[in-house]
Structures are given as structure tokens and as C-alpha cells.
Design a protein around this motif. Structure first.
Motif, PDB file in Angstrom:
ATOM      1  N   ARG A  26       0.835  -1.201   0.000  1.00  0.00           N
ATOM      2  CA  ARG A  26       0.000   0.000   0.000  1.00  0.00           C
ATOM      3  C   ARG A  26       0.873   1.256   0.000  1.00  0.00           C
ATOM      4  O   ARG A  26       1.807   1.370   0.790  1.00  0.00           O
ATOM      5  CB  ARG A  26      -0.899  -0.028   1.226  1.00  0.00           C
ATOM      6  N   GLY A  27       0.558   2.199  -0.869  1.00  0.00           N
ATOM      7  CA  GLY A  27       1.389   3.390  -1.044  1.00  0.00           C
ATOM      8  C   GLY A  27       0.902   4.637  -0.338  1.00  0.00           C
ATOM      9  O   GLY A  27       1.508   5.693  -0.484  1.00  0.00           O
ATOM     10  N   TYR A  28      -0.177   4.540   0.453  1.00  0.00           N
ATOM     11  CA  TYR A  28      -0.733   5.749   1.067  1.00  0.00           C
ATOM     12  C   TYR A  28      -1.564   5.381   2.300  1.00  0.00           C
ATOM     13  O   TYR A  28      -1.896   4.217   2.515  1.00  0.00           O
ATOM     14  CB  TYR A  28      -1.623   6.492   0.061  1.00  0.00           C
ATOM     15  N   GLY A  29      -1.895   6.390   3.078  1.00  0.00           N
ATOM     16  CA  GLY A  29      -2.810   6.220   4.210  1.00  0.00           C
ATOM     17  C   GLY A  29      -2.167   5.604   5.441  1.00  0.00           C
ATOM     18  O   GLY A  29      -0.970   5.337   5.485  1.00  0.00           O
ATOM     19  N   GLU A  55     -11.061  -0.701 -10.798  1.00  0.00           N
ATOM     20  CA  GLU A  55      -9.997  -0.388  -9.839  1.00  0.00           C
ATOM     21  C   GLU A  55      -8.624  -0.855 -10.329  1.00  0.00           C
ATOM     22  O   GLU A  55      -7.637  -0.142 -10.174  1.00  0.00           O
ATOM     23  CB  GLU A  55     -10.303  -1.012  -8.476  1.00  0.00           C
ATOM     24  N   ILE A  56      -8.553  -2.044 -10.901  1.00  0.00           N
ATOM     25  CA  ILE A  56      -7.262  -2.549 -11.384  1.00  0.00           C
ATOM     26  C   ILE A  56      -6.772  -1.709 -12.570  1.00  0.00           C
ATOM     27  O   ILE A  56      -5.577  -1.439 -12.687  1.00  0.00           O
ATOM     28  CB  ILE A  56      -7.343  -4.053 -11.737  1.00  0.00           C
ATOM     29  N   MET A  57      -7.693  -1.251 -13.409  1.00  0.00           N
ATOM     30  CA  MET A  57      -7.293  -0.360 -14.507  1.00  0.00           C
ATOM     31  C   MET A  57      -6.759   0.955 -13.932  1.00  0.00           C
ATOM     32  O   MET A  57      -5.724   1.465 -14.371  1.00  0.00           O
ATOM     33  CB  MET A  57      -8.471  -0.099 -15.454  1.00  0.00           C
ATOM     34  N   GLU A  58      -7.431   1.511 -12.908  1.00  0.00           N
ATOM     35  CA  GLU A  58      -6.997   2.774 -12.306  1.00  0.00           C
ATOM     36  C   GLU A  58      -5.666   2.623 -11.566  1.00  0.00           C
ATOM     37  O   GLU A  58      -4.798   3.480 -11.664  1.00  0.00           O
ATOM     38  CB  GLU A  58      -8.059   3.287 -11.328  1.00  0.00           C
ATOM     39  N   GLU A  59      -5.496   1.556 -10.808  1.00  0.00           N
ATOM     40  CA  GLU A  59      -4.319   1.397  -9.954  1.00  0.00           C
ATOM     41  C   GLU A  59      -3.118   0.778 -10.655  1.00  0.00           C
ATOM     42  O   GLU A  59      -1.979   1.041 -10.277  1.00  0.00           O
ATOM     43  CB  GLU A  59      -4.657   0.515  -8.743  1.00  0.00           C
ATOM     44  N   LEU A  60      -3.373  -0.074 -11.659  1.00  0.00           N
ATOM     45  CA  LEU A  60      -2.284  -0.835 -12.277  1.00  0.00           C
ATOM     46  C   LEU A  60      -2.238  -0.718 -13.800  1.00  0.00           C
ATOM     47  O   LEU A  60      -1.417  -1.374 -14.441  1.00  0.00           O
ATOM     48  CB  LEU A  60      -2.402  -2.311 -11.883  1.00  0.00           C
ATOM     49  N   ASP A  61      -3.130   0.091 -14.383  1.00  0.00           N
ATOM     50  CA  ASP A  61      -3.175   0.291 -15.830  1.00  0.00           C
ATOM     51  C   ASP A  61      -3.192  -1.043 -16.575  1.00  0.00           C
ATOM     52  O   ASP A  61      -2.470  -1.251 -17.548  1.00  0.00           O
ATOM     53  CB  ASP A  61      -2.000   1.151 -16.286  1.00  0.00           C
ATOM     54  N   THR A  62      -4.028  -1.961 -16.071  1.00  0.00           N
ATOM     55  CA  THR A  62      -4.065  -3.318 -16.592  1.00  0.00           C
ATOM     56  C   THR A  62      -5.504  -3.812 -16.677  1.00  0.00           C
ATOM     57  O   THR A  62      -6.308  -3.534 -15.782  1.00  0.00           O
ATOM     58  CB  THR A  62      -3.258  -4.257 -15.658  1.00  0.00           C
ATOM     59  N   GLU A  63      -5.822  -4.540 -17.739  1.00  0.00           N
ATOM     60  CA  GLU A  63      -7.138  -5.168 -17.861  1.00  0.00           C
ATOM     61  C   GLU A  63      -7.070  -6.575 -17.288  1.00  0.00           C
ATOM     62  O   GLU A  63      -6.098  -7.299 -17.511  1.00  0.00           O
ATOM     63  CB  GLU A  63      -7.556  -5.238 -19.339  1.00  0.00           C
ATOM     64  N   ILE A  64      -8.123  -6.937 -16.541  1.00  0.00           N
ATOM     65  CA  ILE A  64      -8.197  -8.281 -15.976  1.00  0.00           C
ATOM     66  C   ILE A  64      -9.543  -8.905 -16.317  1.00  0.00           C
ATOM     67  O   ILE A  64     -10.493  -8.209 -16.666  1.00  0.00           O
ATOM     68  CB  ILE A  64      -8.024  -8.278 -14.442  1.00  0.00           C
ATOM     69  N   LYS A  65      -9.599 -10.223 -16.208  1.00  0.00           N
ATOM     70  CA  LYS A  65     -10.879 -10.912 -16.215  1.00  0.00           C
ATOM     71  C   LYS A  65     -11.074 -11.428 -14.790  1.00  0.00           C
ATOM     72  O   LYS A  65     -10.130 -11.850 -14.118  1.00  0.00           O
ATOM     73  CB  LYS A  65     -10.936 -12.015 -17.255  1.00  0.00           C
ATOM     74  N   VAL A  66     -12.314 -11.380 -14.332  1.00  0.00           N
ATOM     75  CA  VAL A  66     -12.587 -11.677 -12.936  1.00  0.00           C
ATOM     76  C   VAL A  66     -13.973 -12.275 -12.774  1.00  0.00           C
ATOM     77  O   VAL A  66     -14.885 -11.958 -13.526  1.00  0.00           O
ATOM     78  CB  VAL A  66     -12.451 -10.388 -12.083  1.00  0.00           C
ATOM     79  N   GLY A  67     -14.140 -13.141 -11.784  1.00  0.00           N
ATOM     80  CA  GLY A  67     -15.457 -13.669 -11.457  1.00  0.00           C
ATOM     81  C   GLY A  67     -16.186 -14.228 -12.650  1.00  0.00           C
ATOM     82  O   GLY A  67     -15.608 -14.945 -13.456  1.00  0.00           O
ATOM     83  N   GLU A  68     -17.472 -13.889 -12.747  1.00  0.00           N
ATOM     84  CA  GLU A  68     -18.278 -14.402 -13.851  1.00  0.00           C
ATOM     85  C   GLU A  68     -17.803 -13.901 -15.211  1.00  0.00           C
ATOM     86  O   GLU A  68     -18.138 -14.467 -16.224  1.00  0.00           O
ATOM     87  CB  GLU A  68     -19.755 -14.021 -13.681  1.00  0.00           C
ATOM     88  N   GLU A 106       1.396  -1.846 -14.052  1.00  0.00           N
ATOM     89  CA  GLU A 106       2.173  -0.649 -13.750  1.00  0.00           C
ATOM     90  C   GLU A 106       1.667  -0.033 -12.444  1.00  0.00           C
ATOM     91  O   GLU A 106       0.479   0.288 -12.331  1.00  0.00           O
ATOM     92  CB  GLU A 106       2.018   0.350 -14.909  1.00  0.00           C
ATOM     93  N   LEU A 107       2.554   0.147 -11.472  1.00  0.00           N
ATOM     94  CA  LEU A 107       2.150   0.668 -10.165  1.00  0.00           C
ATOM     95  C   LEU A 107       1.844   2.153 -10.232  1.00  0.00           C
ATOM     96  O   LEU A 107       2.718   2.963 -10.489  1.00  0.00           O
ATOM     97  CB  LEU A 107       3.255   0.414  -9.126  1.00  0.00           C
ATOM     98  N   LYS A 108       0.593   2.517  -9.981  1.00  0.00           N
ATOM     99  CA  LYS A 108       0.182   3.909  -9.975  1.00  0.00           C
ATOM    100  C   LYS A 108      -0.074   4.403  -8.552  1.00  0.00           C
ATOM    101  O   LYS A 108       0.006   5.591  -8.288  1.00  0.00           O
ATOM    102  CB  LYS A 108      -1.057   4.105 -10.841  1.00  0.00           C
ATOM    103  N   GLU A 109      -0.413   3.509  -7.626  1.00  0.00           N
ATOM    104  CA  GLU A 109      -0.691   3.896  -6.244  1.00  0.00           C
ATOM    105  C   GLU A 109       0.133   3.109  -5.231  1.00  0.00           C
ATOM    106  O   GLU A 109       0.424   3.604  -4.157  1.00  0.00           O
ATOM    107  CB  GLU A 109      -2.181   3.726  -5.937  1.00  0.00           C
ATOM    108  N   ALA A 110       0.496   1.889  -5.557  1.00  0.00           N
ATOM    109  CA  ALA A 110       1.256   1.051  -4.631  1.00  0.00           C
ATOM    110  C   ALA A 110       2.732   1.468  -4.644  1.00  0.00           C
ATOM    111  O   ALA A 110       3.229   2.017  -5.626  1.00  0.00           O
ATOM    112  CB  ALA A 110       1.131  -0.413  -5.027  1.00  0.00           C
ATOM    113  N   GLU A 111       3.435   1.186  -3.534  1.00  0.00           N
ATOM    114  CA  GLU A 111       4.854   1.536  -3.472  1.00  0.00           C
ATOM    115  C   GLU A 111       5.763   0.388  -3.902  1.00  0.00           C
ATOM    116  O   GLU A 111       6.932   0.599  -4.177  1.00  0.00           O
ATOM    117  CB  GLU A 111       5.244   2.049  -2.089  1.00  0.00           C
ATOM    118  N   ALA A 112       5.213  -0.821  -3.940  1.00  0.00           N
ATOM    119  CA  ALA A 112       5.996  -1.979  -4.374  1.00  0.00           C
ATOM    120  C   ALA A 112       5.035  -3.092  -4.765  1.00  0.00           C
ATOM    121  O   ALA A 112       3.849  -3.051  -4.420  1.00  0.00           O
ATOM    122  CB  ALA A 112       6.921  -2.456  -3.256  1.00  0.00           C
TER     123      ALA A 112
END
Length: 142
Positions: A26-29, A55-68, A106-112
Motif C-alpha cells: 500500500r502506497g498511502y494512508g 480499480e485494477i485499470m486505475e491502480e495498475l493500468d491493466t485489464e483483468i478478467k474476474v469472477g463471472e 504498472e504501479l500507480k498507487e502502490a509503493e511496491a
């Protein structure tokens, strides 16, 4: 106590085999530096799966498939819903298996970030809510 509803992605290198899991620091808070599964808050009108994709697009600039949305896999559903009381709020976190479909995390909010094998899952300082998932996740991993 205020309840915060969030979603988390347990991103696998290969969703069928689950050799490695992606974790972020976590990179903040107030919980900065603690390790977690990436994700975030569910916005009004969103399903948990839609929130996680956003959220994953916003935080990691990545598309994922998830759940259903990952219907071709049999284990794409909810892993668990974690209910956890932090000192100032109650966290309700839906955790889903996910897999990258496009992008490079790509990390946009995380520190590592790290890819962790089954044997490495205990090597990072997980946040209290996230650590409750580790035994269950290890049971699915190769």
C-alpha cells in the motif's frame, strides 16, 4: 462503526494452475507499506466484479478478467468475503480470482509489488484483513 465495502483481486500468473499471486504494498494512508491484494471501493451501481475491473485499470493500468467475467474457468468465482474490524472502520472485502488480459501491472498507487509463489506467501507483512485469506489461497495454489 462505519462499514467500507471493497473488492480485491487475487491476480494469478495462470488462473488454472495458480503458480504465482500478485501482491502490492500500500502506497498511502494509515496502512501504508502493508501488503495487500489490489482493489478498491465499490461505487454505486457497480457489481463487485465491475468495480474490480475498474480499480485494477486505475491502480495498475491493466485489464483483468474476474469472477463471472472469466466464465471459461471453473474457479473464477468469489474466493471469500472477509469481514474485518479495523480500529476506525469495518471492512467488508469480496475477494476474487483474476488474471491479466492486457497490460503490464504498472504501479500507480502502490509503493511496491511482487509475484509470490505458494511458499513465498508468508514472506511479506500482509495487512490484517488480507492475511485472513492466505491459508485459503495456498490451498488452491500449485
Amino acid at each position: 462503526m462505519k462499514t467500507i465495502k471493497v473488492v480485491a483481486a487475487v491476480i494469478c500468473d495462470n488462473i488454472k494452475e495458480k503458480n504465482k499471486i500478485f501482491a502490492t504494498a500500500r502506497g498511502y494512508g494509515e496502512l501504508k507499506g502493508g501488503w495487500e491484494f489490489p482493489g478498491g471501493k465499490v461505487e454505486p451501481g457497480e457489481t463487485p466484479q465491475q468495480a474490480l475491473v475498474r480499480e485494477i485499470m486505475e491502480e495498475l493500468d491493466t485489464e483483468i478478467k474476474v469472477g463471472e467475467l472469466a466464465s471459461e474457468i471453473s474457479v473464477g468465482e468469489l474466493i471469500d468475503t472477509v469481514e474485518f474490524d479495523y480500529p476506525t472502520f469495518h471492512l467488508s472485502m469480496d475477494c476474487f480470482w483474476a488474471e491479466v488480459t492486457k497490460g503490464h501491472l504498472e504501479l500507480k498507487e502502490a509503493e511496491a509489488a511482487k509475484w509470490l509463489t505458494k511458499d513465498q506467501l508468508d514472506s511479506v507483512a500482509w495487512l490484517p484483513a488480507d492475511i485472513t485469506l492466505i491459508d485459503k489461497i495456498q490451498g488452491y495454489m500449485k
